[in-house]
Design an enzyme around this catalytic site. Structure first.
Site, PDB file in Angstrom:
ATOM      1  N   ASN A  91      41.522  42.792  40.253  1.00 59.76           N
ATOM      2  CA  ASN A  91      42.898  42.977  40.151  1.00 59.76           C
ATOM      3  C   ASN A  91      43.647  43.415  40.977  1.00 59.76           C
ATOM      4  O   ASN A  91      44.910  43.161  41.188  1.00 59.76           O
ATOM      5  CB  ASN A  91      43.309  43.570  38.602  1.00 59.76           C
ATOM      6  N   CYS A 140      50.240  55.999  37.998  1.00 64.04           N
ATOM      7  CA  CYS A 140      50.899  57.219  37.785  1.00 64.04           C
ATOM      8  C   CYS A 140      50.472  57.963  36.544  1.00 64.04           C
ATOM      9  O   CYS A 140      50.453  57.159  35.394  1.00 64.04           O
ATOM     10  CB  CYS A 140      52.156  56.927  37.714  1.00 64.04           C
ATOM     11  N   THR A 154      40.770  42.868  27.546  1.00 62.95           N
ATOM     12  CA  THR A 154      40.211  44.081  26.988  1.00 62.95           C
ATOM     13  C   THR A 154      39.191  44.019  25.990  1.00 62.95           C
ATOM     14  O   THR A 154      37.906  44.312  25.981  1.00 62.95           O
ATOM     15  CB  THR A 154      41.217  45.128  26.510  1.00 62.95           C
TER      16      THR A 154
HETATM   17  N1  PLP Z   1      40.224  42.640  33.263  1.00 58.01           N
HETATM   18  C1  PLP Z   1      41.095  42.742  34.298  1.00 58.01           C
HETATM   19  C2  PLP Z   1      40.343  42.330  35.896  1.00 58.01           C
HETATM   20  C3  PLP Z   1      42.496  42.885  34.084  1.00 58.01           C
HETATM   21  O1  PLP Z   1      43.262  42.684  35.246  1.00 58.01           O
HETATM   22  C4  PLP Z   1      42.971  43.106  33.002  1.00 58.01           C
HETATM   23  C5  PLP Z   1      44.349  43.195  32.940  1.00 58.01           C
HETATM   24  O2  PLP Z   1      45.012  43.813  33.587  1.00 58.01           O
HETATM   25  C6  PLP Z   1      42.136  43.060  31.934  1.00 58.01           C
HETATM   26  C7  PLP Z   1      40.744  43.063  32.102  1.00 58.01           C
HETATM   27  C8  PLP Z   1      42.586  43.244  30.398  1.00 58.01           C
HETATM   28  O3  PLP Z   1      43.168  42.081  29.899  1.00 58.01           O
HETATM   29  P1  PLP Z   1      44.396  42.185  28.795  1.00 58.01           P
HETATM   30  O4  PLP Z   1      45.532  42.584  29.280  1.00 58.01           O
HETATM   31  O5  PLP Z   1      44.105  40.666  28.332  1.00 58.01           O
HETATM   32  O6  PLP Z   1      43.611  42.921  27.686  1.00 58.01           O
END
Ligand code: PLP
Length: 376
Positions: free
Chosen positions: A145, A316, A71
């Site tokens: 993801n 949700c 993030t």
């Molecule tokens: N980007 C993607 C594609 C993710 O799947 C995630 C987490 O789910 C993140 C960024 C965020 O990563 P973090 O949980 O290390 O902040």
């Protein structure tokens, strides 16, 4: 972890080598900014891990900035691009909220790079749109993801580079699952997160090429070459390095997971389930699948009761199941109610996927029988 864990895209179990590296670093202590022996040893641990993380994506260690996770790395890239003069952000419709939300809140104009029904970004859409502003910024993730769909990043990179733009690649889900070569990919910045590949939570990295000007967002003691003030998370970084080394060594073998997933998928498809993104190249570990008449949350609960942990494909919020933005972007809103995501990883086995398929088929039969009885 007891039971069958198939929710690696949410977080992966921590690898034993990473647990060892974290424990070692905690036992050793030391502030990496101190000049005495304990400080120097902590510094050495960080720099050794930086090399391992850089190796995972074939980058130069000096280009790795440790962050608190994916993030923060995504936020840092976008704010860097804005500070460097980007007045137009183009983000793919299937980016993670840490890209989408940050871009939308930035105050800079945001355009959406569309994806097709297969979940693949329509890179041709960029033609003629990159010259509308100086220093266009484009965020295109390497793998999604929710669906595992792999994006044509190198193809986008050529266009973006030609327009003098900045390409940011969120490789959080792809790292350790695909071979990644930072320079060859053509990215200016790239995000990774340790906990998706078997490292600890709360640590990640932004890999930034010399073309990208990163702006300091967290000011303090000048750590991470001034890009991110604050005493480093030495144990987290050490765990990240150990996990990155092991994940990197296993990338080729990891591709075997696709066969296990696909065998399980056939059994779900025989019961009428629809695979999302099946026409696109996908990560070997991810299955996103929708079943009509059986909501995501009921599927997750039924499988949990059978000892199999997976995730709902829909978010949700305030008691209401909201269609996932990814499915909406793919034009698949009608499938959103019954979507689940099943994702394996470094400790998963063929037996795990088989147990998942057994549990799903059994629960689906029970659910269908109940629905028929209620309708009679
Ligand atoms: N980007 C993607 C594609 C993710 O799947 C995630 C987490 O789910 C993140 C960024 C965020 O990563 P973090 O949980 O290390 O902040």
């Amino acid at each position: 972890m007891s039971g069958v864990y198939l929710d690696y895209n949410a977080t992966a179990p921590v690898r034993p080598v990473a647990i060892e590296a974290v424990a070692d670093a905690l036992r050793a202590g030391g502030n990496p900014s101190s000049v005495h022996a304990a400080g120097r040893a902590a510094r050495a641990r960080i720099e050794a891990a930086r090399e391992l993380v850089a190796d995972l994506v074939a980058a130069t260690p000096a280009n790795v900035i440790f962050t608190s996770g994916g993030t923060e790395a995504n936020n840092l890239a976008i704010s860097g691009a804005i500070a460097a003069g980007s007045r137009r952000l183009i983000v793919s419709a299937v980016e993670h909220p840490s890209v989408l939300e940050f871009a939308r809140a930035s105050g800079v104009a945001v355009d959406t790079l569309p994806v097709g029904a297969d979940g693949v970004a329509e890179v041709g859409w960029l033609d003629g749109r990159l010259n509308h502003s100086e220093k266009p910024f484009v965020a295109l993730m390497l793998a999604n993801n929710e669906t595992g769909v792999i994006q044509p990043v190198a193809e986008a990179a050529e266009r973006i580079r030609a327009a003098g733009g900045w390409l940011h690649v969120d490789a959080v889900q792809a790292a350790g699952k695909l071979v990644i070569e930072f320079e060859a990919l053509g990215a200016d910045t790239l995000s990774i997160s340790a906990h998706k590949l078997g490292g600890p939570q709360g640590i990640g990295a932004l890999v930034a090429s010399s073309r990208a000007t990163i702006t300091r967002r967290q000011l303090g003691g000048g750590q991470e070459r001034g890009y991110r003030g604050g005493t480093e998370n030495v144990s987290g970084i050490a765990g990240f390095g150990a996990a990155a080394r092991e994940a990197g060594a296993e990338v080729a073998a990891f591709q075997a997971h696709a066969a296990w997933r696909d065998t399980a998928t056939l059994r779900l498809a025989a019961a009428g389930a629809v695979v999302i993104g099946s026409d696109a190249p996908r990560l070997a570990n991810t299955l996103c699948v929708s079943t009509s008449g059986w909501t995501s949350d009921l599927q997750v609960i039924a499988l949990d009761l059978a000892g199999v942990m997976i995730s709902a494909g829909a978010a949700c919020s305030s008691g209401k199941v909201k269609a996932s933005a990814v499915l909406t972007a793919m034009g698949l809103d009608s499938l959103a109610d019954g979507v689940i995501r099943v994702s394996g990883g470094w400790a998963s086995s063929e037996a795990d996927w088989n147990r998942f398929a057994d549990a799903w088929v059994e629960a689906h039969q029970r659910h269908t029988a109940r629905r028929r009885a209620a309708a009679a």
